[in-house]
Design a protein around this motif. Structure first.
Motif, PDB file in Angstrom:
ATOM      1  N   SER A 180      74.452  14.700 -11.862  1.00 46.67           N
ATOM      2  CA  SER A 180      73.811  13.377 -11.393  1.00 46.67           C
ATOM      3  C   SER A 180      72.710  13.401 -10.748  1.00 46.67           C
ATOM      4  O   SER A 180      72.334  14.186  -9.985  1.00 46.67           O
ATOM      5  CB  SER A 180      75.095  12.680 -10.316  1.00 46.67           C
ATOM      6  N   LEU A 181      71.776  12.592 -11.249  1.00 43.42           N
ATOM      7  CA  LEU A 181      70.565  12.390 -10.817  1.00 43.42           C
ATOM      8  C   LEU A 181      70.287  12.026  -9.338  1.00 43.42           C
ATOM      9  O   LEU A 181      69.564  12.452  -8.404  1.00 43.42           O
ATOM     10  CB  LEU A 181      69.650  11.481 -11.442  1.00 43.42           C
ATOM     11  N   ILE A 182      71.328  11.092  -8.994  1.00 45.46           N
ATOM     12  CA  ILE A 182      71.134  10.595  -7.467  1.00 45.46           C
ATOM     13  C   ILE A 182      71.571  11.607  -6.609  1.00 45.46           C
ATOM     14  O   ILE A 182      70.900  12.087  -5.530  1.00 45.46           O
ATOM     15  CB  ILE A 182      72.293   9.359  -7.333  1.00 45.46           C
ATOM     16  N   ALA A 183      72.592  12.335  -6.794  1.00 47.64           N
ATOM     17  CA  ALA A 183      73.251  13.533  -5.888  1.00 47.64           C
ATOM     18  C   ALA A 183      72.293  14.586  -6.009  1.00 47.64           C
ATOM     19  O   ALA A 183      72.137  15.079  -4.823  1.00 47.64           O
ATOM     20  CB  ALA A 183      74.722  14.133  -6.748  1.00 47.64           C
ATOM     21  N   ALA A 184      71.709  14.771  -7.302  1.00 51.54           N
ATOM     22  CA  ALA A 184      70.679  15.918  -7.127  1.00 51.54           C
ATOM     23  C   ALA A 184      69.379  15.836  -6.374  1.00 51.54           C
ATOM     24  O   ALA A 184      68.693  16.707  -5.852  1.00 51.54           O
ATOM     25  CB  ALA A 184      70.392  16.187  -8.611  1.00 51.54           C
ATOM     26  N   GLY A 185      69.128  14.520  -6.282  1.00 54.55           N
ATOM     27  CA  GLY A 185      67.847  14.067  -5.322  1.00 54.55           C
ATOM     28  C   GLY A 185      67.912  14.324  -3.811  1.00 54.55           C
ATOM     29  O   GLY A 185      67.095  14.370  -3.127  1.00 54.55           O
ATOM     30  N   LEU A 186      69.254  14.041  -3.414  1.00 56.76           N
ATOM     31  CA  LEU A 186      69.566  14.272  -2.115  1.00 56.76           C
ATOM     32  C   LEU A 186      69.076  15.287  -1.544  1.00 56.76           C
ATOM     33  O   LEU A 186      68.342  15.336  -0.259  1.00 56.76           O
ATOM     34  CB  LEU A 186      71.137  14.184  -1.741  1.00 56.76           C
ATOM     35  N   PRO A 187      69.352  16.672  -1.957  1.00 52.99           N
ATOM     36  CA  PRO A 187      68.762  17.929  -1.237  1.00 52.99           C
ATOM     37  C   PRO A 187      67.499  17.761  -1.099  1.00 52.99           C
ATOM     38  O   PRO A 187      66.790  18.312  -0.268  1.00 52.99           O
ATOM     39  CB  PRO A 187      69.395  19.027  -2.277  1.00 52.99           C
ATOM     40  N   LEU A 188      66.630  17.505  -2.311  1.00 55.62           N
ATOM     41  CA  LEU A 188      65.089  17.161  -2.027  1.00 55.62           C
ATOM     42  C   LEU A 188      64.775  16.350  -0.923  1.00 55.62           C
ATOM     43  O   LEU A 188      63.621  16.321  -0.394  1.00 55.62           O
ATOM     44  CB  LEU A 188      64.535  16.848  -3.607  1.00 55.62           C
ATOM     45  N   LEU A 189      65.399  15.149  -1.130  1.00 46.57           N
ATOM     46  CA  LEU A 189      65.159  14.152   0.306  1.00 46.57           C
ATOM     47  C   LEU A 189      65.225  14.942   1.498  1.00 46.57           C
ATOM     48  O   LEU A 189      64.230  14.521   2.241  1.00 46.57           O
ATOM     49  CB  LEU A 189      65.834  12.965   0.126  1.00 46.57           C
ATOM     50  N   LEU A 190      66.246  15.512   1.623  1.00 47.94           N
ATOM     51  CA  LEU A 190      66.495  16.250   3.053  1.00 47.94           C
ATOM     52  C   LEU A 190      65.339  17.261   3.272  1.00 47.94           C
ATOM     53  O   LEU A 190      64.825  17.460   4.251  1.00 47.94           O
ATOM     54  CB  LEU A 190      67.888  16.836   2.745  1.00 47.94           C
ATOM     55  N   THR A 191      64.875  17.965   2.058  1.00 47.40           N
ATOM     56  CA  THR A 191      63.986  18.932   2.187  1.00 47.40           C
ATOM     57  C   THR A 191      62.627  18.590   2.520  1.00 47.40           C
ATOM     58  O   THR A 191      61.795  19.112   3.499  1.00 47.40           O
ATOM     59  CB  THR A 191      63.993  19.769   1.041  1.00 47.40           C
TER      60      THR A 191
END
Length: 736
Positions: free
Chosen positions: A233-244
C-alpha cells in the motif's frame, strides 16, 4: 490453544506467568475489554484522538529546530580525531601557545615549480600565497621558505608555513576556505597545494560527506520500493518516510544547537541521518504492521491503536532504549569526534522514537482503514493472525531445530574465526582522492624532502634539555633528519625540535620509532606531531575497545532482562547478538584487510581496518541487532504470556514479527550497501560491515538461530527465579 494450569507451576520460580497477574504474581487492575492498561497504550489512545494537536506540536518542534538545519554543514566541527589528555595533544597545545602556532594543525603551502624557487615568477606566487594567508584571522605567523629546512635540495620545491591561531576545528574550516584560492595561484609550471593535518581532515570530510550524501539519495528510492513491496500500500509505505523526515529535520537542527555547547563532528550529522532513516523505518514498520493486524481483528481504529501501542509500542520503546544504551558506551572513549558522533545518533534516535510513540499513533488513528488505501494489485489483505509464510517457517524450525540451527551456527562461526587476526590503524593518505589538495601537497613534499617529511615529528622539551634531545634524535635509526632547534618566541623556556622519520607516516615501523624516542628522550621531553596524534588515538582505541564492548554487552543483557523478565532468554539474545557482530567483523577482515573482493568493490586494501571501526561499528551493529532481538523476543513473550506454551511463543513471534524483521533488514541492507558504491574507502567500510552485519543477523540469527534456541530451551527460556522476580519491575507485552 489452551492455557496451562497455573497450579502446576512450582512456588520457587515462575515458568508461566498468568495473564491475569503481573510478572511478580501480584494482582493487577484489569481495564475494560479493549482499554489499554499500559502507559504507552494510553499515550497512543490519547494521540489517536488528537491528530491536530499532535501535528501542531510536532510542526512547532520540526520548524523550530529545522530552521537551524541549513547551518549544519557549515557550523559543525571538522576535527576532533584525537585522544584527549594524550602526550601528542599536549605537544600541539604547547606548540600553538609558545611557537607562533607551529603546531600539527598548522597549514603547509607547498609550491612545486619546474624552475628554481628563486625565479621571480615563483617568488611572486610565494608572495601572493603569503599575503592571502595573512588576511585570515585564524592564521598565526606565516613563515617564508627557509633554505636547508623548507626549500628542497634541488631548489624547486618550497613550503610556506601558516601557523595555527585557532583551535583544530577552526583550522579545518580555515583549510576549507583557503585551499581553493591557494590552488588557484597555480599555473605556468607552478603548482600550489595546501597540505597538513587540517587540510587532510578538510578533504577527508568533504570527500566522505559528498559520498555519503549521494549514497543516501540513492537509498531513498530503493527504500521506498522495498516499503511498497512490504506493505502492498502506498499510504502505509509512506508513513515510515514521514516519520523519518520529521526525525531528520529535528535532529539536524538539534546538532547545530549541540555544537554551541560542545564541538560536534560533521560526521555526527551523517551517522544521525543514516540511523534516523534506518530506525525510523524499523519502528514504523513494526507499529504499522501490528496496527493493521489489530484493525483487521477489531475493525475499530482507536481500539487498534491502543492495542498496538500497548504491545508493539513497548517493544519499540525498549528497542530505542537499547540503541541509546549501546551508543552511550562510546562516550567512554576520550575522543571528541567519537563522543559527538555517538551523541548525534542518540539525538536522532530520541526524536525518531518520540515521533513513533506520538505522531504515528495520531496519524494511524485518523487514517483507520484508509491506511490500506492505494493498495497494489498483488497486495493481500492484512491477516490478523500474522504472516502464514513465517508461521509455516516457524513450524518447520520447531519440528527440525538442529537441521537448520547447526548450519546457521557453522556459517556464523566460520565467518567469525578471522576476527582473531584483525588489525586496525588510522587511515593513510590514500583514503582521500588523488586530486585533493592535501594529497597533492603530501606527494610533492615526500618527493622533495623524503618519505617521512609529510608527517614530521615534533618534540617539545625544556630549553636546558634541547641538546640532549637532539643527540637522541640523531642517534635513533628511524630518524632521517633533524631540523634546527627553535626556541619559544615568548621566552617560556621551551624548545621545539622537529624530526623527519625515515619511513612514510602510515608505515607501521613509525610506531616503533616513536616508542623508542619516548623511552630515550630526556624525562620532560614530549613527542607529538600529526602522525603521533594518530598513533596515540589508536592506542586509546585499542585500550578502550574491551571496556566499551563489555559495557555494551552488560547493559544489553540488563535491558533484555528487565524487559523479558527471564535471565536465560536475555542471555540468548545477548550472545546471539555478539555472534552476529563477530561474524560481520570476521568478514570485514577478509575484505578490507586481506583484500578479497577489493577489485569488485573498487578499492585498494590498506592491510588493516580503520582504527575507529571496532569501537564505533560494534556499538552500531549491536544496537541494530538488539533492535531485531527486541522485536522478536517481545512478540514471543507476548504470546507466551497469553498461552504459557513455548511452541505458540515461537510460532506467534515469527508469524507476527518475522515479516517486519525481514522487511526492515532488507531496507537496512539496501541503505548500507549503497555506501559501498561510494568512492572513498571509509564509507565503503561502513556500508559493507554494517550491511553484512544486518544481513547475517536477520537471516541466520533472528529468523533461524534465535527461534531454534527458544525451541531447544523450551519453558526454561522463560523461567525466572522467585527472588529475581521480586527485584524486577512489572512489565507485560500482552494486551488484556
Amino acid at each position: 490453544m489452551t492455557k496451562t494450569d497455573h497450579s502446576l507451576v512450582p512456588h520457587d520460580g515462575r515458568a508461566n506467568p498468568s495473564p491475569r497477574t503481573t510478572e511478580g504474581g501480584r494482582a493487577s487492575r484489569h481495564p475494560e475489554q479493549g482499554e489499554p492498561s499500559g502507559l504507552l497504550g494510553r499515550l497512543g489512545l490519547w494521540a489517536a484522538g488528537r491528530l491536530r494537536l499532535v501535528s501542531v506540536l510536532w510542526l512547532v518542534v520540526v520548524a523550530g529546530l529545522g530552521s537551524f538545519a541549513p547551518q549544519v554543514t557549515s557550523s559543525l566541527a571538522g576535527a576532533g580525531w584525537q585522544a584527549n589528555g594524550s602526550e601528542s595533544v599536549r605537544v600541539r597545545e604547547l606548540a600553538q601557545q609558545h611557537f607562533d602556532g607551529n603546531a600539527s594543525s598548522a597549514l603547509q603551502i607547498v609550491i612545486a615549480a619546474d624552475r628554481p624557487v628563486t625565479d621571480p615568477a615563483v617568488q611572486q606566487v610565494v608572495d601572493r600565497a603569503t599575503a592571502l594567508l595573512k588576511t585570515d584571522p585564524r592564521i598565526g605567523e606565516v613563515v617564508s621558505p627557509q633554505p636547508g629546512a623548507t626549500i628542497s635540495r634541488d631548489g624547486r620545491t618550497a613550503v610556506v608555513l601558516a601557523g595555527a591561531k585557532a583551535d583544530t576545528n577552526a583550522m579545518v574550516r580555515a583549510a576549507d576556505d583557503l585551499k581553493g584560492p591557494l590552488r588557484a595561484l597555480s599555473g605556468a609550471g607552478i603548482e600550489v597545494s595546501a597540505t597538513g593535518a587540517s587540510v587532510l581532515w578538510s578533504d577527508f570530510n568533504a570527500a566522505n560527506h559528498d559520498a555519503m550524501m549521494q549514497s543516501e539519495m540513492l537509498s531513498w528510492p530503493v527504500t521506498l520500493a522495498i516499503l511498497v513491496l512490504a506493505f502492498g500500500s502506498l499510504i502505509a509505505a509512506g508513513l515510515p518516510l514521514l516519520l523519518t523526515m520529521a526525525g531528520l529535520a529535528a535532529s539536524a537542527g538539534a546538532l547545530v544547537l549541540l555544537n554551541h555547547l560542545t564541538p560536534t563532528s560533521i560526521w555526527a550529522m551523517n551517522f544521525a541521518m543514516m540511523f534516523a532513516l534506518a530506525l525510523g523505518i524499523d519502528y514504523a514498520l513494526f507499529i504499522v504492521v501490528r496496527f493493521r493486524g489489530a484493525l483487521a481483528r477489531h475493525g475499530d481504529a482507536r481500539r487498534a491503536v491502543g492495542e498496538t501501542m500497548d504491545t508493539a509500542g513497548k517493544a519499540v520503546a525498549l528497542s530505542g532504549a537499547t540503541v541509546l544504551v549501546s551508543l552511550s558506551a562510546v562516550l567512554l572513549v576520550p575522543a571528541p569526534a567519537f563522543r559527538s558522533m555517538a551523541l548525534g545518533i542518540m539525538i536522532a534516535v530520541t526524536f525518531v522514537l518520540a515521533a513513533t510513540l506520538t505522531l504515528l499513533p495520531a496519524v494511524l488513528g485518523s487514517l483507520g482503514v484508509r491506511v490500506n488505501a492505494a493498495a497494489l494489485p498483488f497486495a493481500r489483505p492484512q491477516d490478523a493472525a500474522g504472516s502464514p509464510r513465517f508461521a509455516g517457517w516457524a513450524e518447520r524450525l520447531w519440528r527440525h531445530p538442529l537441521r537448520y540451527g547447526v548450519p546457521a551456527v557453522m556459517v556464523l562461526l566460520a565467518l567469525a574465526v578471522p576476527v582473531v587476526g584483525l588489525r586496525t590503524a588510522m587511515p593513510s593518505i590514500t583514503v582521500i582522492p588523488t586530486d585533493s589538495s592535501a594529497r597533492t601537497g603530501y606527494v610533492a613534499v615526500q618527493k622533495a624532502f623524503g618519505a617521512g617529511a609529510p608527517g614530521a615529528l615534533q618534540i617539545v622539551v625544556p630549553l636546558a634539555q634541547a641538546e640532549a634531545a637532539v643527540a637522541v634524535l640523531r642517534s635513533t635509526p628511524g630518524i632521517a633528519a633533524v631540523m634546527p632547534t627553535a626556541n619559544a618566541a615568548d621566552r617560556s623556556g621551551f624548545a621545539l625540535v622537529q624530526a623527519v622519520a625515515a619511513v612514510d607516516p602510515s608505515d607501521p615501523a613509525l610506531k616503533t620509532t616513536v616508542a623508542e624516542l619516548r623511552r630515550h628522550l630526556p624525562g620532560q621531553a614530549l613527542v607529538g606531531g600529526a602522525v603521533v596524534e594518530n598513533l596515540d588515538l589508536q592506542a586509546v582505541l585499542d585500550a578502550k575497545t574491551p571496556l566499551v564492548v563489555g559495557v555494551i554487552l552488560a547493559l544489553g543483557f540488563v535491558l533484555l532482562l528487565l524487559a523479558l523478565q527471564a535471565p536465560l532468554v536475555a542471555l540468548i539474545g545477548t550472545v546471539t547478538n555478539l555472534l552476529a557482530t563477530a561474524a560481520a567483523f570476521g568478514a570485514a577482515r577478509l575484505v578490507f584487510q586481506d583484500g578479497h573482493g577489493a577489485g569488485l568493490i573498487g578499492f585498494t586494501a590498506q592491510g588493516f581496518l580503520d582504527g575507529w571501526a571496532p569501537v564505533f561499528f560494534f556499538a552500531m551493529i549491536f544496537a541494530i541487532a538488539m533492535d531485531y532481538t527486541v522485536f522478536l523476543l517481545a512478540s514471543a513473550k507476548e504470546h507466551y504470556e497469553r498461552t504459557g506454551n513455548p511452541r505458540e511463543a515461537v510460532i506467534g513471534a515469527l508469524a507476527h514479527s518475522g515479516r517486519v524483521v525481514f522487511a526492515a533488514a532488507a531496507v537496512m541492507v539496501a541503505v548500507f550497501f549503497t555506501f559501498a558504491l561510494s568512492g572513498p574507502l571509509p564509507p565503503k567500510e561502513m556500508g559493507i560491515v554494517l550491511g553484512l552485519a544486518v544481513l547475517l543477523d536477520a537471516t541466520l540469527v533472528r529468523l533461524v538461530l534465535l527461534p531454534v534456541l527458544l525451541r531447544l530451551t523450551g519453558r526454561a527460556a522463560w523461567w525466572t527465579p522467585a527472588w529475581l522476580s521480586r527485584l524486577l519491575p512489572t512489565l507485560r507485552f500482552s494486551h488484556d
